[in-house]
Write a protein that holds these residues in place. Structure first.
Motif, PDB file in Angstrom:
ATOM      1  N   LYS A  12       0.845  -1.186   0.000  1.00  0.00           N
ATOM      2  CA  LYS A  12       0.000   0.000   0.000  1.00  0.00           C
ATOM      3  C   LYS A  12       0.884   1.241   0.000  1.00  0.00           C
ATOM      4  O   LYS A  12       1.754   1.400   0.877  1.00  0.00           O
ATOM      5  CB  LYS A  12      -0.894   0.026   1.249  1.00  0.00           C
ATOM      6  N   THR A  45      -2.865  -0.480   8.504  1.00  0.00           N
ATOM      7  CA  THR A  45      -3.091  -0.428   7.048  1.00  0.00           C
ATOM      8  C   THR A  45      -3.213  -1.840   6.485  1.00  0.00           C
ATOM      9  O   THR A  45      -4.081  -2.129   5.657  1.00  0.00           O
ATOM     10  CB  THR A  45      -1.938   0.338   6.367  1.00  0.00           C
ATOM     11  N   LYS A  48      -6.558  -3.292   7.524  1.00  0.00           N
ATOM     12  CA  LYS A  48      -7.649  -2.676   6.758  1.00  0.00           C
ATOM     13  C   LYS A  48      -7.718  -3.273   5.351  1.00  0.00           C
ATOM     14  O   LYS A  48      -8.807  -3.472   4.805  1.00  0.00           O
ATOM     15  CB  LYS A  48      -7.460  -1.158   6.675  1.00  0.00           C
ATOM     16  N   THR A  54      -9.472  -0.876   2.863  1.00  0.00           N
ATOM     17  CA  THR A  54      -8.513  -0.085   2.090  1.00  0.00           C
ATOM     18  C   THR A  54      -8.086  -0.931   0.902  1.00  0.00           C
ATOM     19  O   THR A  54      -7.833  -2.129   1.068  1.00  0.00           O
ATOM     20  CB  THR A  54      -7.258   0.242   2.954  1.00  0.00           C
TER      21      THR A  54
END
Ligand SMILES: Nc1ncnc2c1ncn2[C@@H]1O[C@H](COP(=O)(O)OP(=O)(O)OP(=O)(O)O)[C@@H](O)[C@H]1O
Length: 299
Positions: A12, A45, A48, A54
Protein backbone atom coordinates in the motif's frame (compact mmCIF):
# COMPACT_ATOMS: atom_id res chain seq x y z
CA UNK A 1 -2.19 -26.69 8.49
CA UNK A 2 -4.30 -24.59 6.09
CA UNK A 3 -3.97 -20.83 5.96
CA UNK A 4 -6.85 -18.55 6.81
CA UNK A 5 -5.04 -15.51 5.41
CA UNK A 6 -2.38 -15.50 2.73
CA UNK A 7 -1.07 -12.42 0.99
CA UNK A 8 1.28 -12.17 -1.97
CA UNK A 9 3.39 -9.04 -2.29
CA UNK A 10 0.70 -6.97 -0.56
CA UNK A 11 1.62 -3.31 -0.89
CA UNK A 12 0.00 0.00 0.00
CA UNK A 13 1.41 3.31 -1.10
CA UNK A 14 0.08 6.67 0.06
CA UNK A 15 1.34 9.21 -2.49
CA UNK A 16 5.08 8.62 -2.45
CA UNK A 17 5.10 6.82 0.94
CA UNK A 18 5.04 3.02 0.96
CA UNK A 19 3.22 2.16 4.20
CA UNK A 20 3.09 -1.60 3.52
CA UNK A 21 5.72 -3.15 1.33
CA UNK A 22 5.40 -6.49 -0.47
CA UNK A 23 4.01 -8.54 2.43
CA UNK A 24 3.72 -12.29 2.12
CA UNK A 25 1.62 -13.06 5.19
CA UNK A 26 0.61 -16.53 6.22
CA UNK A 27 -1.88 -16.86 9.06
CA UNK A 28 -2.40 -20.55 9.85
CA UNK A 29 -5.82 -21.83 10.79
CA UNK A 30 -6.31 -22.03 14.55
CA UNK A 31 -3.37 -19.78 15.38
CA UNK A 32 -3.12 -16.68 17.45
CA UNK A 33 -1.09 -14.66 14.98
CA UNK A 34 0.70 -11.86 16.78
CA UNK A 35 1.24 -8.99 14.39
CA UNK A 36 3.97 -6.90 15.92
CA UNK A 37 5.57 -3.64 15.03
CA UNK A 38 6.33 -0.17 16.28
CA UNK A 39 3.83 2.67 15.77
CA UNK A 40 3.54 3.59 12.11
CA UNK A 41 5.02 0.32 10.84
CA UNK A 42 1.90 -0.47 8.81
CA UNK A 43 -0.12 -2.89 10.99
CA UNK A 44 -3.45 -1.04 10.77
CA UNK A 45 -3.09 -0.43 7.05
CA UNK A 46 -2.42 -4.14 6.49
CA UNK A 47 -5.42 -5.16 8.58
CA UNK A 48 -7.65 -2.68 6.76
CA UNK A 49 -6.60 -4.21 3.44
CA UNK A 50 -7.42 -7.71 4.73
CA UNK A 51 -10.86 -6.46 5.73
CA UNK A 52 -11.55 -4.79 2.39
CA UNK A 53 -11.54 -1.34 4.02
CA UNK A 54 -8.51 -0.08 2.09
CA UNK A 55 -7.65 -1.05 -1.45
CA UNK A 56 -4.15 -2.48 -1.94
CA UNK A 57 -1.89 -0.61 -4.37
CA UNK A 58 -0.47 -3.95 -5.46
CA UNK A 59 -0.54 -7.61 -4.50
CA UNK A 60 -3.15 -10.25 -3.69
CA UNK A 61 -5.08 -11.39 -0.63
CA UNK A 62 -6.50 -14.86 -0.12
CA UNK A 63 -9.01 -15.45 2.66
CA UNK A 64 -9.94 -19.02 3.57
CA UNK A 65 -8.11 -20.18 0.45
CA UNK A 66 -10.03 -17.93 -1.95
CA UNK A 67 -8.85 -14.71 -3.61
CA UNK A 68 -10.40 -11.56 -2.19
CA UNK A 69 -11.98 -9.80 -5.18
CA UNK A 70 -14.89 -7.37 -5.59
CA UNK A 71 -16.97 -10.41 -6.54
CA UNK A 72 -15.93 -12.64 -3.61
CA UNK A 73 -15.86 -10.06 -0.81
CA UNK A 74 -19.57 -10.33 0.08
CA UNK A 75 -19.09 -14.06 0.54
CA UNK A 76 -15.73 -13.96 2.39
CA UNK A 77 -15.89 -10.89 4.62
CA UNK A 78 -18.90 -11.97 6.75
CA UNK A 79 -16.68 -14.75 8.16
CA UNK A 80 -14.37 -12.15 9.68
CA UNK A 81 -15.03 -10.25 12.88
CA UNK A 82 -12.89 -7.21 13.46
CA UNK A 83 -12.04 -4.35 15.73
CA UNK A 84 -9.80 -1.71 14.18
CA UNK A 85 -8.45 1.23 16.15
CA UNK A 86 -10.68 2.58 18.95
CA UNK A 87 -13.31 0.23 20.37
CA UNK A 88 -16.68 0.88 18.74
CA UNK A 89 -19.94 1.50 20.60
CA UNK A 90 -22.16 4.46 21.37
CA UNK A 91 -21.52 5.84 24.85
CA UNK A 92 -25.11 6.97 25.40
CA UNK A 93 -26.41 3.44 24.85
CA UNK A 94 -25.99 0.35 27.00
CA UNK A 95 -23.79 -2.58 25.99
CA UNK A 96 -26.92 -4.60 25.17
CA UNK A 97 -28.35 -1.79 23.04
CA UNK A 98 -25.10 -1.47 21.11
CA UNK A 99 -25.13 -5.18 20.42
CA UNK A 100 -28.76 -5.03 19.35
CA UNK A 101 -27.77 -2.52 16.65
CA UNK A 102 -25.21 -5.02 15.34
CA UNK A 103 -27.78 -7.80 15.58
CA UNK A 104 -30.37 -5.82 13.57
CA UNK A 105 -27.86 -4.56 11.02
CA UNK A 106 -26.52 -8.01 10.26
CA UNK A 107 -29.76 -9.90 10.87
CA UNK A 108 -28.19 -12.16 13.50
CA UNK A 109 -30.00 -14.65 15.72
CA UNK A 110 -30.45 -13.12 19.24
CA UNK A 111 -28.98 -16.23 20.90
CA UNK A 112 -25.72 -15.78 18.96
CA UNK A 113 -25.40 -12.17 20.15
CA UNK A 114 -26.21 -13.20 23.72
CA UNK A 115 -23.47 -15.82 23.51
CA UNK A 116 -20.93 -13.21 22.36
CA UNK A 117 -21.81 -11.06 25.38
CA UNK A 118 -21.33 -14.00 27.72
CA UNK A 119 -18.05 -15.02 26.08
CA UNK A 120 -16.51 -11.61 26.78
CA UNK A 121 -17.91 -11.74 30.34
CA UNK A 122 -19.99 -8.58 30.02
CA UNK A 123 -23.35 -10.12 30.78
CA UNK A 124 -23.53 -8.60 34.25
CA UNK A 125 -22.83 -5.12 32.81
CA UNK A 126 -24.97 -5.28 29.70
CA UNK A 127 -27.51 -2.72 30.97
CA UNK A 128 -24.91 -0.10 31.92
CA UNK A 129 -24.27 2.87 29.65
CA UNK A 130 -21.11 2.30 27.63
CA UNK A 131 -19.77 5.74 28.60
CA UNK A 132 -19.55 4.38 32.16
CA UNK A 133 -17.59 1.28 31.07
CA UNK A 134 -13.90 0.98 31.89
CA UNK A 135 -11.57 0.90 28.89
CA UNK A 136 -11.20 -2.88 29.33
CA UNK A 137 -15.00 -3.29 29.26
CA UNK A 138 -15.20 -1.14 26.10
CA UNK A 139 -12.56 -3.31 24.46
CA UNK A 140 -14.48 -6.42 25.44
CA UNK A 141 -17.71 -4.95 24.07
CA UNK A 142 -15.85 -4.27 20.81
CA UNK A 143 -14.74 -7.90 20.73
CA UNK A 144 -18.33 -9.03 21.46
CA UNK A 145 -19.53 -6.91 18.52
CA UNK A 146 -16.90 -8.61 16.33
CA UNK A 147 -17.84 -12.06 17.70
CA UNK A 148 -21.58 -11.57 17.27
CA UNK A 149 -21.45 -12.66 13.65
CA UNK A 150 -19.86 -15.97 14.69
CA UNK A 151 -16.66 -15.42 12.69
CA UNK A 152 -13.99 -17.95 11.71
CA UNK A 153 -11.34 -15.25 11.88
CA UNK A 154 -11.05 -12.39 14.33
CA UNK A 155 -8.86 -9.42 13.36
CA UNK A 156 -8.08 -7.13 16.30
CA UNK A 157 -5.98 -4.00 16.07
CA UNK A 158 -4.26 -3.27 19.39
CA UNK A 159 -7.07 -4.61 21.62
CA UNK A 160 -4.89 -4.22 24.72
CA UNK A 161 -3.89 -0.62 24.05
CA UNK A 162 -4.13 1.46 27.21
CA UNK A 163 -5.23 -1.41 29.45
CA UNK A 164 -3.76 -2.11 32.87
CA UNK A 165 -2.08 -5.49 33.45
CA UNK A 166 -5.30 -7.09 34.73
CA UNK A 167 -7.21 -5.88 31.66
CA UNK A 168 -4.47 -7.18 29.37
CA UNK A 169 -4.61 -10.55 31.10
CA UNK A 170 -8.39 -10.70 30.61
CA UNK A 171 -8.13 -10.03 26.87
CA UNK A 172 -5.30 -12.54 26.57
CA UNK A 173 -7.29 -15.27 28.35
CA UNK A 174 -10.28 -14.46 26.17
CA UNK A 175 -8.32 -14.77 22.92
CA UNK A 176 -6.79 -18.07 24.00
CA UNK A 177 -10.27 -19.31 24.86
CA UNK A 178 -11.55 -18.26 21.42
CA UNK A 179 -8.90 -20.26 19.61
CA UNK A 180 -10.06 -23.20 21.74
CA UNK A 181 -13.44 -22.70 20.07
CA UNK A 182 -11.83 -22.96 16.62
CA UNK A 183 -11.53 -19.24 15.86
CA UNK A 184 -8.28 -18.01 14.29
CA UNK A 185 -7.12 -14.74 15.84
CA UNK A 186 -4.91 -12.12 14.24
CA UNK A 187 -3.97 -9.52 16.82
CA UNK A 188 -1.69 -6.53 16.43
CA UNK A 189 0.32 -4.93 19.17
CA UNK A 190 3.38 -2.95 19.96
CA UNK A 191 3.28 -4.52 23.45
CA UNK A 192 5.87 -7.13 22.79
CA UNK A 193 5.62 -9.02 26.05
CA UNK A 194 1.89 -9.23 25.56
CA UNK A 195 2.19 -10.96 22.20
CA UNK A 196 4.94 -13.17 23.54
CA UNK A 197 2.56 -14.66 26.09
CA UNK A 198 -0.25 -15.62 23.74
CA UNK A 199 0.83 -15.81 20.10
CA UNK A 200 1.69 -19.14 18.54
CA UNK A 201 2.86 -17.46 15.33
CA UNK A 202 4.49 -14.06 15.11
CA UNK A 203 4.86 -11.61 12.23
CA UNK A 204 7.07 -8.59 12.80
CA UNK A 205 6.72 -5.45 10.71
CA UNK A 206 9.29 -2.69 10.55
CA UNK A 207 8.82 0.24 8.17
CA UNK A 208 6.14 -1.64 6.25
CA UNK A 209 8.25 -4.76 5.65
CA UNK A 210 7.90 -8.14 7.27
CA UNK A 211 11.21 -8.82 8.97
CA UNK A 212 10.15 -12.08 10.59
CA UNK A 213 7.29 -14.52 10.32
CA UNK A 214 7.14 -17.87 12.00
CA UNK A 215 6.69 -19.75 15.25
CA UNK A 216 7.69 -17.98 18.43
CA UNK A 217 10.42 -20.57 19.04
CA UNK A 218 11.96 -19.87 15.64
CA UNK A 219 12.17 -16.20 16.47
CA UNK A 220 14.11 -16.88 19.63
CA UNK A 221 16.34 -19.32 17.79
CA UNK A 222 17.48 -16.41 15.60
CA UNK A 223 18.86 -14.55 18.54
CA UNK A 224 21.49 -15.89 20.93
CA UNK A 225 20.87 -14.88 24.54
CA UNK A 226 23.79 -13.45 26.50
CA UNK A 227 25.78 -15.72 28.76
CA UNK A 228 26.39 -14.89 32.43
CA UNK A 229 29.55 -16.39 33.88
CA UNK A 230 29.41 -16.23 37.65
CA UNK A 231 32.92 -15.99 39.03
CA UNK A 232 34.50 -14.27 42.04
CA UNK A 233 37.55 -13.53 39.84
CA UNK A 234 36.30 -11.70 36.74
CA UNK A 235 39.65 -9.94 36.28
CA UNK A 236 41.39 -13.30 35.83
CA UNK A 237 38.86 -14.19 33.12
CA UNK A 238 39.32 -10.83 31.35
CA UNK A 239 43.10 -11.38 31.44
CA UNK A 240 42.52 -14.28 29.03
CA UNK A 241 41.40 -11.72 26.41
CA UNK A 242 37.72 -12.64 26.27
CA UNK A 243 35.27 -9.89 25.26
CA UNK A 244 32.91 -9.41 28.17
CA UNK A 245 31.29 -6.79 30.35
CA UNK A 246 31.28 -6.81 34.16
CA UNK A 247 28.19 -7.97 36.03
CA UNK A 248 27.69 -7.86 39.84
CA UNK A 249 28.34 -11.59 40.08
CA UNK A 250 30.83 -12.01 37.23
CA UNK A 251 30.82 -11.38 33.49
CA UNK A 252 28.38 -11.11 30.61
CA UNK A 253 29.37 -12.43 27.18
CA UNK A 254 27.29 -11.87 24.03
CA UNK A 255 26.75 -13.85 20.87
CA UNK A 256 28.29 -17.22 21.77
CA UNK A 257 26.73 -20.32 20.26
CA UNK A 258 26.87 -23.64 22.18
CA UNK A 259 30.26 -24.69 20.72
CA UNK A 260 31.83 -21.32 21.46
CA UNK A 261 30.37 -21.50 24.97
CA UNK A 262 31.99 -24.90 25.50
CA UNK A 263 35.35 -23.50 24.28
CA UNK A 264 35.12 -20.55 26.63
CA UNK A 265 34.31 -22.72 29.64
CA UNK A 266 37.24 -24.97 28.74
CA UNK A 267 39.62 -21.98 28.54
CA UNK A 268 38.44 -20.62 31.88
CA UNK A 269 38.75 -23.99 33.57
CA UNK A 270 42.22 -24.58 32.05
CA UNK A 271 43.32 -21.20 33.45
CA UNK A 272 41.87 -22.24 36.83
CA UNK A 273 39.40 -19.35 36.90
CA UNK A 274 36.77 -20.39 39.48
CA UNK A 275 33.35 -20.69 37.82
CA UNK A 276 30.33 -20.85 40.10
CA UNK A 277 27.72 -20.93 37.35
CA UNK A 278 27.30 -20.40 33.61
CA UNK A 279 23.78 -19.47 32.50
CA UNK A 280 21.87 -17.90 29.64
CA UNK A 281 19.93 -14.70 30.28
CA UNK A 282 16.18 -15.05 29.77
CA UNK A 283 15.29 -13.00 26.72
CA UNK A 284 12.04 -11.18 26.34
CA UNK A 285 10.57 -10.75 22.92
CA UNK A 286 11.49 -7.10 23.32
CA UNK A 287 15.18 -8.00 23.48
CA UNK A 288 14.86 -10.12 20.36
CA UNK A 289 12.85 -7.46 18.58
CA UNK A 290 15.35 -4.72 19.37
CA UNK A 291 18.08 -7.05 18.25
CA UNK A 292 16.36 -7.63 14.89
CA UNK A 293 15.32 -4.05 14.17
CA UNK A 294 18.57 -2.69 15.54
CA UNK A 295 20.46 -4.78 13.03
CA UNK A 296 18.60 -3.09 10.20
CA UNK A 297 15.67 -5.44 10.42
CA UNK A 298 17.06 -8.20 8.27
CA UNK A 299 17.05 -11.86 9.13
N1 LIG B 1 -4.84 7.35 4.92
C1 LIG B 1 -3.53 7.58 5.00
N2 LIG B 1 -2.94 8.54 4.25
C2 LIG B 1 -1.62 8.76 4.29
N3 LIG B 1 -0.76 8.05 5.06
C3 LIG B 1 -1.27 7.08 5.84
C4 LIG B 1 -2.68 6.78 5.84
N4 LIG B 1 -2.91 5.75 6.72
C5 LIG B 1 -1.70 5.42 7.22
N5 LIG B 1 -0.73 6.21 6.70
C6 LIG B 1 0.72 6.12 6.99
O1 LIG B 1 1.12 4.78 6.80
C7 LIG B 1 2.08 4.38 7.78
C8 LIG B 1 1.57 3.15 8.50
O2 LIG B 1 0.47 3.51 9.32
P1 LIG B 1 -0.35 2.42 10.15
O3 LIG B 1 -1.43 3.15 10.87
O4 LIG B 1 -0.73 1.31 9.26
O5 LIG B 1 0.75 1.91 11.16
P2 LIG B 1 0.56 1.07 12.50
O6 LIG B 1 1.68 0.09 12.53
O7 LIG B 1 -0.82 0.53 12.57
O8 LIG B 1 0.81 2.16 13.58
P3 LIG B 1 -0.10 2.62 14.81
O9 LIG B 1 0.03 1.54 15.81
O10 LIG B 1 0.54 3.91 15.22
O11 LIG B 1 -1.49 2.80 14.23
C9 LIG B 1 2.29 5.59 8.67
O12 LIG B 1 3.42 6.28 8.21
C10 LIG B 1 1.03 6.41 8.45
O13 LIG B 1 1.29 7.78 8.65
Amino acid sequence: MGAVVTTHQLTKTFKSHTAVDSLDLHVPEGAIYGFLGPNGSGKSTTMKMLLGLTRPTRGEIELFGQPLTPASRTKLLPSIGSMIEAPPGYGHLTGAENLRIVQDMLGLPPAQVERALTTVRLHAHKDKLVRNYSLGMKQRLGIAMALARDPSLLVLDEPTNGLDPAGIEEIRDLLVELTGQGITVMVSSHLLDEIDKMASVIGILANGSLIFQGAREELFAHSIPDLIIETPEPAAALDLGITATREPDGLRVSGLDPDQTADLVYRLAAARVPIHQVRRVQQSLEDVFMDLTGRGGLL
